[in-house]
Design a protein around this motif. Structure first.
Motif, PDB file in Angstrom:
ATOM      1  N   LYS A   8       0.841  -1.187   0.000  1.00 42.70           N
ATOM      2  CA  LYS A   8       0.000   0.000   0.000  1.00 42.70           C
ATOM      3  C   LYS A   8       0.880   1.243   0.000  1.00 42.70           C
ATOM      4  CE  LYS A   8      -4.061  -1.996   0.553  1.00 42.70           C
ATOM      5  NZ  LYS A   8      -5.228  -1.780  -0.221  1.00 42.70           N
ATOM      6  N   HIS A   9       0.515   2.209  -0.792  1.00 42.87           N
ATOM      7  CA  HIS A   9       1.219   3.483  -0.847  1.00 42.87           C
ATOM      8  C   HIS A   9       0.442   4.451   0.036  1.00 42.87           C
ATOM      9  CE1 HIS A   9       3.036   7.140  -2.416  1.00 42.87           C
ATOM     10  NE2 HIS A   9       3.940   6.389  -3.044  1.00 42.87           N
ATOM     11  N   ILE A  10       0.844   4.582   1.284  1.00 37.28           N
ATOM     12  CA  ILE A  10       0.108   5.363   2.281  1.00 37.28           C
ATOM     13  C   ILE A  10      -0.041   6.820   1.844  1.00 37.28           C
ATOM     14  CG2 ILE A  10       0.034   6.084   4.710  1.00 37.28           C
ATOM     15  CD1 ILE A  10      -0.358   3.076   4.274  1.00 37.28           C
ATOM     16  N   GLY A  11       1.038   7.393   1.313  1.00 40.45           N
ATOM     17  CA  GLY A  11       0.985   8.783   0.863  1.00 40.45           C
ATOM     18  C   GLY A  11      -0.062   9.009  -0.198  1.00 40.45           C
ATOM     19  N   ARG A  12      -0.143   8.102  -1.164  1.00 40.80           N
ATOM     20  CA  ARG A  12      -1.151   8.212  -2.225  1.00 40.80           C
ATOM     21  C   ARG A  12      -2.547   8.081  -1.635  1.00 40.80           C
ATOM     22  NH1 ARG A  12       0.392   4.194  -5.726  1.00 40.80           N
ATOM     23  NH2 ARG A  12       2.149   5.491  -6.314  1.00 40.80           N
ATOM     24  N   ASN A  13      -2.706   7.190  -0.661  1.00 41.22           N
ATOM     25  CA  ASN A  13      -4.014   7.033  -0.007  1.00 41.22           C
ATOM     26  C   ASN A  13      -4.420   8.319   0.707  1.00 41.22           C
ATOM     27  OD1 ASN A  13      -3.897   4.430  -0.927  1.00 41.22           O
ATOM     28  ND2 ASN A  13      -3.565   3.498   1.077  1.00 41.22           N
ATOM     29  N   ILE A  14      -3.457   8.944   1.390  1.00 35.94           N
ATOM     30  CA  ILE A  14      -3.745  10.222   2.068  1.00 35.94           C
ATOM     31  C   ILE A  14      -4.194  11.250   1.044  1.00 35.94           C
ATOM     32  CG2 ILE A  14      -2.684  12.153   3.308  1.00 35.94           C
ATOM     33  CD1 ILE A  14      -0.916  10.043   4.742  1.00 35.94           C
ATOM     34  N   SER A  15      -3.485  11.314  -0.066  1.00 35.08           N
ATOM     35  CA  SER A  15      -3.824  12.269  -1.119  1.00 35.08           C
ATOM     36  C   SER A  15      -5.238  12.048  -1.642  1.00 35.08           C
ATOM     37  CB  SER A  15      -2.817  12.142  -2.257  1.00 35.08           C
ATOM     38  OG  SER A  15      -3.194  12.951  -3.345  1.00 35.08           O
ATOM     39  N   ARG A  16      -5.610  10.807  -1.920  1.00 35.64           N
ATOM     40  CA  ARG A  16      -6.937  10.509  -2.455  1.00 35.64           C
ATOM     41  C   ARG A  16      -8.039  10.855  -1.451  1.00 35.64           C
ATOM     42  NH1 ARG A  16      -8.772  10.681  -6.454  1.00 35.64           N
ATOM     43  NH2 ARG A  16     -10.061   8.855  -6.471  1.00 35.64           N
ATOM     44  N   ILE A  17      -7.824  10.493  -0.180  1.00 38.10           N
ATOM     45  CA  ILE A  17      -8.840  10.797   0.838  1.00 38.10           C
ATOM     46  C   ILE A  17      -8.961  12.305   1.016  1.00 38.10           C
ATOM     47  CG2 ILE A  17      -9.419  10.569   3.283  1.00 38.10           C
ATOM     48  CD1 ILE A  17      -8.085   7.761   3.143  1.00 38.10           C
ATOM     49  N   ARG A  18      -7.837  13.007   1.010  1.00 40.79           N
ATOM     50  CA  ARG A  18      -7.853  14.468   1.132  1.00 40.79           C
ATOM     51  C   ARG A  18      -8.631  15.084  -0.022  1.00 40.79           C
ATOM     52  NH1 ARG A  18      -5.234  17.918  -1.551  1.00 40.79           N
ATOM     53  NH2 ARG A  18      -3.610  16.505  -2.292  1.00 40.79           N
ATOM     54  N   GLU A  19      -8.393  14.592  -1.234  1.00 43.83           N
ATOM     55  CA  GLU A  19      -9.106  15.105  -2.402  1.00 43.83           C
ATOM     56  C   GLU A  19     -10.597  14.797  -2.335  1.00 43.83           C
ATOM     57  OE1 GLU A  19      -6.966  13.222  -5.536  1.00 43.83           O
ATOM     58  OE2 GLU A  19      -5.296  14.651  -5.451  1.00 43.83           O
ATOM     59  N   LEU A  20     -10.943  13.597  -1.865  1.00 47.83           N
ATOM     60  CA  LEU A  20     -12.357  13.249  -1.719  1.00 47.83           C
ATOM     61  C   LEU A  20     -13.048  14.133  -0.689  1.00 47.83           C
ATOM     62  CD1 LEU A  20     -12.189   9.352  -1.860  1.00 47.83           C
ATOM     63  CD2 LEU A  20     -13.251  10.869  -3.545  1.00 47.83           C
ATOM     64  N   ARG A  21     -12.312  14.575   0.299  1.00 49.29           N
ATOM     65  CA  ARG A  21     -12.849  15.484   1.320  1.00 49.29           C
ATOM     66  C   ARG A  21     -12.896  16.922   0.825  1.00 49.29           C
ATOM     67  NH1 ARG A  21     -15.505  12.950   5.348  1.00 49.29           N
ATOM     68  NH2 ARG A  21     -14.247  11.350   6.305  1.00 49.29           N
ATOM     69  N   GLY A  22     -12.322  17.182  -0.353  1.00 50.74           N
ATOM     70  CA  GLY A  22     -12.324  18.541  -0.901  1.00 50.74           C
ATOM     71  C   GLY A  22     -11.353  19.454  -0.181  1.00 50.74           C
ATOM     72  N   MET A  23     -10.295  18.886   0.353  1.00 49.95           N
ATOM     73  CA  MET A  23      -9.330  19.646   1.138  1.00 49.95           C
ATOM     74  C   MET A  23      -8.053  19.841   0.329  1.00 49.95           C
ATOM     75  SD  MET A  23      -7.731  18.669   4.876  1.00 49.95           S
ATOM     76  CE  MET A  23      -9.248  18.897   5.781  1.00 49.95           C
ATOM     77  N   LYS A  24      -7.495  21.019   0.402  1.00 51.69           N
ATOM     78  CA  LYS A  24      -6.234  21.303  -0.269  1.00 51.69           C
ATOM     79  C   LYS A  24      -5.074  20.940   0.649  1.00 51.69           C
ATOM     80  CE  LYS A  24      -7.810  24.883  -3.368  1.00 51.69           C
ATOM     81  NZ  LYS A  24      -7.628  24.171  -4.589  1.00 51.69           N
ATOM     82  N   GLN A  25      -3.901  20.762   0.055  1.00 49.74           N
ATOM     83  CA  GLN A  25      -2.708  20.445   0.835  1.00 49.74           C
ATOM     84  C   GLN A  25      -2.431  21.532   1.864  1.00 49.74           C
ATOM     85  OE1 GLN A  25       0.541  19.818  -1.905  1.00 49.74           O
ATOM     86  NE2 GLN A  25       0.142  17.626  -2.028  1.00 49.74           N
ATOM     87  N   GLU A  26      -2.656  22.792   1.486  1.00 51.99           N
ATOM     88  CA  GLU A  26      -2.404  23.903   2.415  1.00 51.99           C
ATOM     89  C   GLU A  26      -3.262  23.790   3.664  1.00 51.99           C
ATOM     90  OE1 GLU A  26      -3.332  24.530  -0.867  1.00 51.99           O
ATOM     91  OE2 GLU A  26      -1.335  24.938  -1.662  1.00 51.99           O
TER      92      GLU A  26
END
Length: 133
Positions: A8-26
């Motif tokens: 599992k690529h944990i970082g990619r999973n974080i990115s996908r969940i963040r995007e699904l939540r509509g949250m920006k990296q900032e």
């Protein structure tokens, strides 16, 4: 034939969940007290420190296990099995009569104007009384 399990690529999973939540990296960076570049680095790495993972999970509103086991396929299956497009059926049932609501709001508006006019008349009468003294 040797079949290795896909890690599992944990970082990619974080990115996908963040995007699904509509949250920006900032926003994620600010919420956990790190820079946006650090969030970008985390999302690019296969593993993430457990403490950072807990903080990120809390901000994203998911468990650490959800991040570790995230799968786009599972998300699409859930959406496919739970989303129902009811646009073709016209079974909308309103819990109140919209016309009655409009009439009620209109009556409240009229009552407010009448009260304001009474208060204005009372104020004018007081002012005239003070001027006549």
């Amino acid at each position: 034939m040797n079949t290795a399990t896909k890690t599992k690529h944990i970082g990619r999973n974080i990115s996908r969940i963040r995007e699904l939540r509509g949250m920006k990296q900032e926003a994620l960076a600010q919420a956990i007290g790190i820079s946006q570049q650090s969030v970008s680095n985390i999302e690019g790495s296969e593993t993430v420190d457990e403490d950072k993972l807990k903080a990120i999970a809390e901000v994203l509103g998911v468990s650490t296990e959800a991040i570790k086991n995230y799968s786009d396929e599972i998300v699409f299956n859930i959406i496919g099995n739970t989303y129902h497009d009811n646009s073709s059926s016209l079974n909308y049932s309103c819990t109140f009569n919209p016309v009655d609501k409009i009439v009620q709001l209109y009556d409240e508006k009229i009552a407010l104007y009448e009260r304001m006019l009474r208060e204005k008349d009372e104020m004018m009468a007081r002012l005239e009384k003070l001027l006549n003294k």
